[in-house]
Design an enzyme around this catalytic site. Structure first.
Site, PDB file in Angstrom:
ATOM      1  N   ALA A  67       5.329  -0.868   4.687  1.00  0.00           N
ATOM      2  CA  ALA A  67       6.154  -1.758   5.512  1.00  0.00           C
ATOM      3  C   ALA A  67       6.853  -2.716   4.558  1.00  0.00           C
ATOM      4  CB  ALA A  67       5.264  -2.518   6.481  1.00  0.00           C
ATOM      5  N   GLY A 112       2.259   1.592   5.029  1.00  0.00           N
ATOM      6  CA  GLY A 112       2.994   2.247   6.115  1.00  0.00           C
ATOM      7  C   GLY A 112       3.586   3.582   5.703  1.00  0.00           C
ATOM      8  N   GLU A 115       0.846   5.989   6.057  1.00  0.00           N
ATOM      9  CA  GLU A 115       0.637   6.124   7.507  1.00  0.00           C
ATOM     10  C   GLU A 115       1.726   6.989   8.144  1.00  0.00           C
ATOM     11  OE1 GLU A 115       0.351   1.803   7.697  1.00  0.00           O
ATOM     12  OE2 GLU A 115      -1.562   2.003   8.741  1.00  0.00           O
ATOM     13  N   GLU A 135      -3.208  -2.474   1.679  1.00  0.00           N
ATOM     14  CA  GLU A 135      -2.980  -3.692   2.467  1.00  0.00           C
ATOM     15  C   GLU A 135      -3.933  -4.830   2.122  1.00  0.00           C
ATOM     16  OE1 GLU A 135      -2.927  -0.621   3.675  1.00  0.00           O
ATOM     17  OE2 GLU A 135      -1.177  -0.394   4.977  1.00  0.00           O
TER      18      GLU A 135
HETATM   19  N1  CAA Z   1       8.300  -3.929   0.734  1.00  0.00           N
HETATM   20  C1  CAA Z   1       9.426  -4.487   0.255  1.00  0.00           C
HETATM   21  N2  CAA Z   1       9.916  -4.231  -0.967  1.00  0.00           N
HETATM   22  C2  CAA Z   1       9.227  -3.365  -1.738  1.00  0.00           C
HETATM   23  C3  CAA Z   1       8.038  -2.745  -1.310  1.00  0.00           C
HETATM   24  C4  CAA Z   1       7.574  -3.061   0.010  1.00  0.00           C
HETATM   25  N3  CAA Z   1       6.489  -2.480   0.546  1.00  0.00           N
HETATM   26  N4  CAA Z   1       7.573  -1.969  -2.296  1.00  0.00           N
HETATM   27  C5  CAA Z   1       8.439  -2.081  -3.311  1.00  0.00           C
HETATM   28  N5  CAA Z   1       9.445  -2.927  -2.968  1.00  0.00           N
HETATM   29  C6  CAA Z   1      10.576  -3.342  -3.796  1.00  0.00           C
HETATM   30  C7  CAA Z   1      10.148  -4.322  -4.867  1.00  0.00           C
HETATM   31  O1  CAA Z   1      10.066  -5.629  -4.332  1.00  0.00           O
HETATM   32  C8  CAA Z   1      11.259  -4.151  -5.861  1.00  0.00           C
HETATM   33  O2  CAA Z   1      12.402  -4.827  -5.385  1.00  0.00           O
HETATM   34  P1  CAA Z   1      13.195  -5.857  -6.357  1.00  0.00           P
HETATM   35  O3  CAA Z   1      13.766  -4.953  -7.426  1.00  0.00           O
HETATM   36  O4  CAA Z   1      14.208  -6.447  -5.451  1.00  0.00           O
HETATM   37  O5  CAA Z   1      12.180  -6.802  -6.896  1.00  0.00           O
HETATM   38  C9  CAA Z   1      11.588  -2.657  -5.784  1.00  0.00           C
HETATM   39  O6  CAA Z   1      11.073  -2.217  -4.518  1.00  0.00           O
HETATM   40  C10 CAA Z   1      10.889  -1.834  -6.850  1.00  0.00           C
HETATM   41  O7  CAA Z   1       9.501  -2.103  -6.802  1.00  0.00           O
HETATM   42  P2  CAA Z   1       8.649  -2.553  -8.085  1.00  0.00           P
HETATM   43  O8  CAA Z   1       9.518  -3.313  -9.042  1.00  0.00           O
HETATM   44  O9  CAA Z   1       7.428  -3.229  -7.582  1.00  0.00           O
HETATM   45  O10 CAA Z   1       8.317  -1.134  -8.711  1.00  0.00           O
HETATM   46  P3  CAA Z   1       7.064  -0.757  -9.600  1.00  0.00           P
HETATM   47  O11 CAA Z   1       7.350   0.592 -10.155  1.00  0.00           O
HETATM   48  O12 CAA Z   1       6.710  -1.837 -10.551  1.00  0.00           O
HETATM   49  O13 CAA Z   1       5.829  -0.636  -8.553  1.00  0.00           O
HETATM   50  C11 CAA Z   1       4.799   0.001  -6.467  1.00  0.00           C
HETATM   51  C12 CAA Z   1       5.868   0.339  -7.530  1.00  0.00           C
HETATM   52  C13 CAA Z   1       3.409   0.206  -7.071  1.00  0.00           C
HETATM   53  C14 CAA Z   1       4.988   0.968  -5.317  1.00  0.00           C
HETATM   54  C15 CAA Z   1       4.978  -1.456  -6.016  1.00  0.00           C
HETATM   55  O14 CAA Z   1       6.329  -1.663  -5.658  1.00  0.00           O
HETATM   56  C16 CAA Z   1       4.118  -1.858  -4.860  1.00  0.00           C
HETATM   57  O15 CAA Z   1       2.925  -2.086  -5.035  1.00  0.00           O
HETATM   58  N6  CAA Z   1       4.730  -1.978  -3.663  1.00  0.00           N
HETATM   59  C17 CAA Z   1       4.042  -2.480  -2.496  1.00  0.00           C
HETATM   60  C18 CAA Z   1       3.101  -1.444  -1.928  1.00  0.00           C
HETATM   61  C19 CAA Z   1       2.358  -2.007  -0.727  1.00  0.00           C
HETATM   62  O16 CAA Z   1       1.615  -2.974  -0.834  1.00  0.00           O
HETATM   63  N7  CAA Z   1       2.534  -1.375   0.435  1.00  0.00           N
HETATM   64  C20 CAA Z   1       1.877  -1.789   1.653  1.00  0.00           C
HETATM   65  C21 CAA Z   1       2.746  -2.718   2.425  1.00  0.00           C
HETATM   66  S1  CAA Z   1       1.898  -3.416   3.793  1.00  0.00           S
HETATM   67  C22 CAA Z   1       1.946  -2.252   4.991  1.00  0.00           C
HETATM   68  O17 CAA Z   1       2.515  -1.190   4.821  1.00  0.00           O
HETATM   69  C23 CAA Z   1       1.243  -2.631   6.265  1.00  0.00           C
HETATM   70  C24 CAA Z   1       1.153  -1.540   7.264  1.00  0.00           C
HETATM   71  O18 CAA Z   1       0.180  -0.836   7.306  1.00  0.00           O
HETATM   72  C25 CAA Z   1       2.153  -1.363   8.255  1.00  0.00           C
END
Ligand code: CAA
Length: 260
Positions: A67, A112, A115, A135
């Site tokens: 998400a 998500g 999921e 999460e």
């Molecule tokens: N939401 C919004 N933006 C996201 C994102 C997310 N879930 N995941 C990545 N991005 C964005 C980053 O903010 C970044 O944007 P900027 O360049 O503007 O800063 C861009 O995508 C690239 O990401 P990274 O620079 O972080 O890339 P990386 O290679 O260093 O890492 C990653 C990759 C490990 C996937 C890392 O981005 C990450 O951990 N993302 C979040 C994953 C996460 O926590 N997902 C769960 C979300 S909560 C959820 O989904 C709840 C639910 O059940 C509904």
């Protein structure tokens, strides 16, 4: 509805739906969820002759990284519950689609995103795919069905560990645990998903939709899956497809199913 974050292409009756927010690793923001709801709730049911849907993410890095965390700051308990409910509604539409929906997982499938892949009927992972429910790193729990579907696929022990540790698993481990159906070289995920749907498209389409319905019934607390199977079996024996399938077997020829 004009889609901003979904790209839709079609080839020989198979729809390829690409989540297209590559700069945000295809994170599911509110707009994308609305578009998915429209696609699976309105667009797809109105199409005739669709053999199946492939869901994938734009670019080579991510299927869907979860998400959209940038929209989280506006959440409170009520809005969070609303968001979770909408996610469930959308992902149930996917799980209950009348045609096979296959996730082509081309990179990160987190939160998500994992999921979403799990709401699809089958999953093809590229070798670079990574799955996880991270999460708890944010102080929340999976909210789009992850606590339920992950354990359906891989069992309680490993599911609870992955959700509690936020560990990611690679494609091979996901295959070993039963989360994905096939692992293919990166870039081949969509082709394999299309191949699978083409194979299924040779079968009776009503039977395929009844398989989806009856398998889903197992996981619904208010359903008796066995009773649903009896009803659905009866329904399939009343179809023209069944007459054709049985006649084709006896006449030693390939069946020509019409979905009737
Ligand atoms: N939401 C919004 N933006 C996201 C994102 C997310 N879930 N995941 C990545 N991005 C964005 C980053 O903010 C970044 O944007 P900027 O360049 O503007 O800063 C861009 O995508 C690239 O990401 P990274 O620079 O972080 O890339 P990386 O290679 O260093 O890492 C990653 C990759 C490990 C996937 C890392 O981005 C990450 O951990 N993302 C979040 C994953 C996460 O926590 N997902 C769960 C979300 S909560 C959820 O989904 C709840 C639910 O059940 C509904």
């Amino acid at each position: 509805m004009d889609y901003q974050n979904l790209q839709l292409t079609s080839s020989d009756g198979i729809l390829i739906l690409t989540i297209s927010r590559e700069k945000a690793l295809n994170a599911l923001n509110g707009q994308t969820m609305q578009e998915l709801q429209h696609f699976f709730g309105t667009h797809l049911p109105a199409q005739a002759g669709v053999k199946g849907v492939v869901v994938t993410g734009a670019g080579a890095k991510a299927f869907v990284a979860g998400a959209d965390i940038k929209e989280f700051l506006a959440l409170d308990e009520d809005k969070g519950a609303e968001m979770g409910q909408r996610g469930h509604d959308v992902f149930f539409l996917i799980e209950r689609a009348g045609v096979p929906v296959v996730a082509a997982v081309n990179g990160f499938a987190l939160g998500g995103g994992c999921e979403l892949a799990m709401a699809c009927h089958m999953r093809i992972a590229g070798e670079n795919a990574r799955f996880g429910q991270p999460e708890v790193n944010l102080g929340i729990i999976p909210g789009y069905g992850g606590t339920q579907r992950l354990l359906q696929y891989i069992g309680k022990s490993k599911a609870i560990e992955l959700m509690m540790t936020a560990d990611m698993i690679n494609a091979e481990e996901a295959y070993r645990l039963g989360l994905v159906n096939y692992v293919v070289p990166a870039g081949e995920e969509v082709n394999k998903a299309v191949e699978l749907i083409q194979k299924i498209a040779k079968k009776g389409p009503i039977a395929i939709s009844k398989i989806i319905e009856t398998v889903n019934a197992f996981y619904q607390y208010n359903e008796d899956g066995f009773a649903r199977e009896v009803k659905a079996f009866g329904e399939t024996t009343g179809t023209e497809d069944f007459k054709e399938g049985a006649a084709a077997f006896i006449e030693k020829r390939k069946a020509n199913f019409k979905g009737e």
